[in-house]
Design a protein around this motif. Structure first.
Motif, mmCIF file in Angstrom:
data_model
loop_
_atom_site.group_PDB
_atom_site.id
_atom_site.type_symbol
_atom_site.label_atom_id
_atom_site.label_comp_id
_atom_site.label_asym_id
_atom_site.label_seq_id
_atom_site.Cartn_x
_atom_site.Cartn_y
_atom_site.Cartn_z
ATOM 1 N N ALA A 1 0.828 -1.208 0.000
ATOM 2 C CA ALA A 1 0.000 0.000 0.000
ATOM 3 C C ALA A 1 0.865 1.262 0.000
ATOM 4 O O ALA A 1 0.536 2.233 -0.690
ATOM 5 C CB ALA A 1 -0.926 -0.002 1.213
ATOM 6 N N ILE A 2 1.961 1.257 0.734
ATOM 7 C CA ILE A 2 2.835 2.432 0.768
ATOM 8 C C ILE A 2 3.394 2.719 -0.619
ATOM 9 O O ILE A 2 3.463 3.859 -1.055
ATOM 10 C CB ILE A 2 3.977 2.233 1.784
ATOM 11 C CG1 ILE A 2 3.428 2.328 3.208
ATOM 12 C CG2 ILE A 2 5.080 3.271 1.586
ATOM 13 C CD1 ILE A 2 4.436 1.985 4.282
ATOM 14 N N GLY A 3 3.798 1.676 -1.321
ATOM 15 C CA GLY A 3 4.411 1.858 -2.638
ATOM 16 C C GLY A 3 3.445 1.848 -3.794
ATOM 17 O O GLY A 3 3.856 2.002 -4.944
ATOM 18 N N HIS A 4 2.166 1.652 -3.508
ATOM 19 C CA HIS A 4 1.150 1.570 -4.561
ATOM 20 C C HIS A 4 1.512 0.486 -5.575
ATOM 21 O O HIS A 4 1.476 0.709 -6.795
ATOM 22 C CB HIS A 4 0.959 2.912 -5.262
ATOM 23 C CG HIS A 4 0.602 4.022 -4.323
ATOM 24 N ND1 HIS A 4 -0.634 4.128 -3.754
ATOM 25 C CD2 HIS A 4 1.346 5.034 -3.822
ATOM 26 C CE1 HIS A 4 -0.646 5.180 -2.951
ATOM 27 N NE2 HIS A 4 0.544 5.740 -2.973
ATOM 28 N N VAL A 5 1.899 -0.674 -5.039
ATOM 29 C CA VAL A 5 2.263 -1.817 -5.871
ATOM 30 C C VAL A 5 1.485 -3.035 -5.391
ATOM 31 O O VAL A 5 0.834 -3.002 -4.348
ATOM 32 C CB VAL A 5 3.783 -2.102 -5.818
ATOM 33 C CG1 VAL A 5 4.575 -0.940 -6.399
ATOM 34 C CG2 VAL A 5 4.246 -2.418 -4.410
ATOM 35 N N SER A 6 1.583 -4.124 -6.132
ATOM 36 C CA SER A 6 0.914 -5.358 -5.724
ATOM 37 C C SER A 6 1.695 -6.026 -4.589
ATOM 38 O O SER A 6 2.859 -5.708 -4.339
ATOM 39 C CB SER A 6 0.812 -6.318 -6.908
ATOM 40 O OG SER A 6 2.104 -6.796 -7.248
ATOM 41 N N VAL A 7 1.044 -6.973 -3.933
ATOM 42 C CA VAL A 7 1.698 -7.716 -2.868
ATOM 43 C C VAL A 7 2.880 -8.513 -3.435
ATOM 44 O O VAL A 7 3.935 -8.615 -2.808
ATOM 45 C CB VAL A 7 0.687 -8.632 -2.135
ATOM 46 C CG1 VAL A 7 1.381 -9.561 -1.167
ATOM 47 C CG2 VAL A 7 -0.357 -7.789 -1.414
ATOM 48 N N ALA A 8 2.718 -9.056 -4.636
ATOM 49 C CA ALA A 8 3.813 -9.803 -5.272
ATOM 50 C C ALA A 8 5.027 -8.903 -5.503
ATOM 51 O O ALA A 8 6.171 -9.315 -5.275
ATOM 52 C CB ALA A 8 3.340 -10.405 -6.590
ATOM 53 N N THR A 9 4.802 -7.679 -5.936
ATOM 54 C CA THR A 9 5.908 -6.746 -6.141
ATOM 55 C C THR A 9 6.549 -6.373 -4.813
ATOM 56 O O THR A 9 7.768 -6.251 -4.719
ATOM 57 C CB THR A 9 5.424 -5.496 -6.893
ATOM 58 O OG1 THR A 9 4.926 -5.900 -8.168
ATOM 59 C CG2 THR A 9 6.543 -4.488 -7.086
ATOM 60 N N ALA A 10 5.750 -6.211 -3.774
ATOM 61 C CA ALA A 10 6.300 -5.930 -2.445
ATOM 62 C C ALA A 10 7.226 -7.063 -2.002
ATOM 63 O O ALA A 10 8.291 -6.812 -1.435
ATOM 64 C CB ALA A 10 5.170 -5.726 -1.439
ATOM 65 N N TRP A 11 6.847 -8.306 -2.272
ATOM 66 C CA TRP A 11 7.717 -9.449 -1.957
ATOM 67 C C TRP A 11 8.996 -9.392 -2.774
ATOM 68 O O TRP A 11 10.073 -9.690 -2.270
ATOM 69 C CB TRP A 11 6.999 -10.765 -2.196
ATOM 70 C CG TRP A 11 6.238 -11.210 -0.995
ATOM 71 C CD1 TRP A 11 4.886 -11.310 -0.881
ATOM 72 C CD2 TRP A 11 6.772 -11.586 0.280
ATOM 73 N NE1 TRP A 11 4.557 -11.724 0.384
ATOM 74 C CE2 TRP A 11 5.689 -11.907 1.116
ATOM 75 C CE3 TRP A 11 8.053 -11.680 0.797
ATOM 76 C CZ2 TRP A 11 5.858 -12.311 2.434
ATOM 77 C CZ3 TRP A 11 8.224 -12.081 2.106
ATOM 78 C CH2 TRP A 11 7.138 -12.394 2.902
ATOM 79 N N ARG A 12 8.895 -9.006 -4.041
ATOM 80 C CA ARG A 12 10.098 -8.881 -4.864
ATOM 81 C C ARG A 12 11.023 -7.810 -4.297
ATOM 82 O O ARG A 12 12.236 -7.992 -4.260
ATOM 83 C CB ARG A 12 9.732 -8.542 -6.307
ATOM 84 C CG ARG A 12 9.601 -9.766 -7.159
ATOM 85 C CD ARG A 12 9.392 -9.441 -8.619
ATOM 86 N NE ARG A 12 8.040 -9.881 -8.938
ATOM 87 C CZ ARG A 12 7.047 -9.115 -9.337
ATOM 88 N NH1 ARG A 12 7.227 -7.847 -9.552
ATOM 89 N NH2 ARG A 12 5.858 -9.620 -9.555
ATOM 90 N N TYR A 13 10.452 -6.687 -3.884
ATOM 91 C CA TYR A 13 11.254 -5.636 -3.256
ATOM 92 C C TYR A 13 11.962 -6.166 -2.010
ATOM 93 O O TYR A 13 13.110 -5.830 -1.745
ATOM 94 C CB TYR A 13 10.388 -4.447 -2.847
ATOM 95 C CG TYR A 13 9.922 -3.551 -3.972
ATOM 96 C CD1 TYR A 13 10.503 -3.586 -5.237
ATOM 97 C CD2 TYR A 13 8.897 -2.650 -3.772
ATOM 98 C CE1 TYR A 13 10.068 -2.757 -6.251
ATOM 99 C CE2 TYR A 13 8.456 -1.811 -4.786
ATOM 100 C CZ TYR A 13 9.049 -1.859 -6.020
ATOM 101 O OH TYR A 13 8.629 -1.036 -7.021
#
Length: 64
Positions: A15-27
């Motif tokens: 939510a902070i990065g306005h990305v999907s949960v999958a992208t958050a895991w990649r980060y």
């Protein structure tokens, strides 16, 4: 009085990065991204201020 850190879940990181949960895991697998803490073996959390700092340090891009 010390301020306690606010912990966020993977959904909060997304939510902070306005990305999907999958992208958050990649980060989270990036070496420069803040490392998670674990309340239990399957429950990672991040400190909100660390994640915000990481996002703010990223170069800003414009969408054409």
């Amino acid at each position: 009085m010390n301020k306690l850190p606010k912990f966020i879940t993977t959904k909060g990181v997304a939510a902070i990065g306005h990305v999907s949960v999958a992208t958050a895991w990649r980060y989270s697998r990036r070496p420069d991204f803040p490392k998670p803490r674990y309340f239990s073996p399957k429950y990672p959390v991040w400190i909100e201020d660390e994640v915000l700092g990481w996002y703010m340090s990223r170069p800003q891009t414009r969408v054409a």
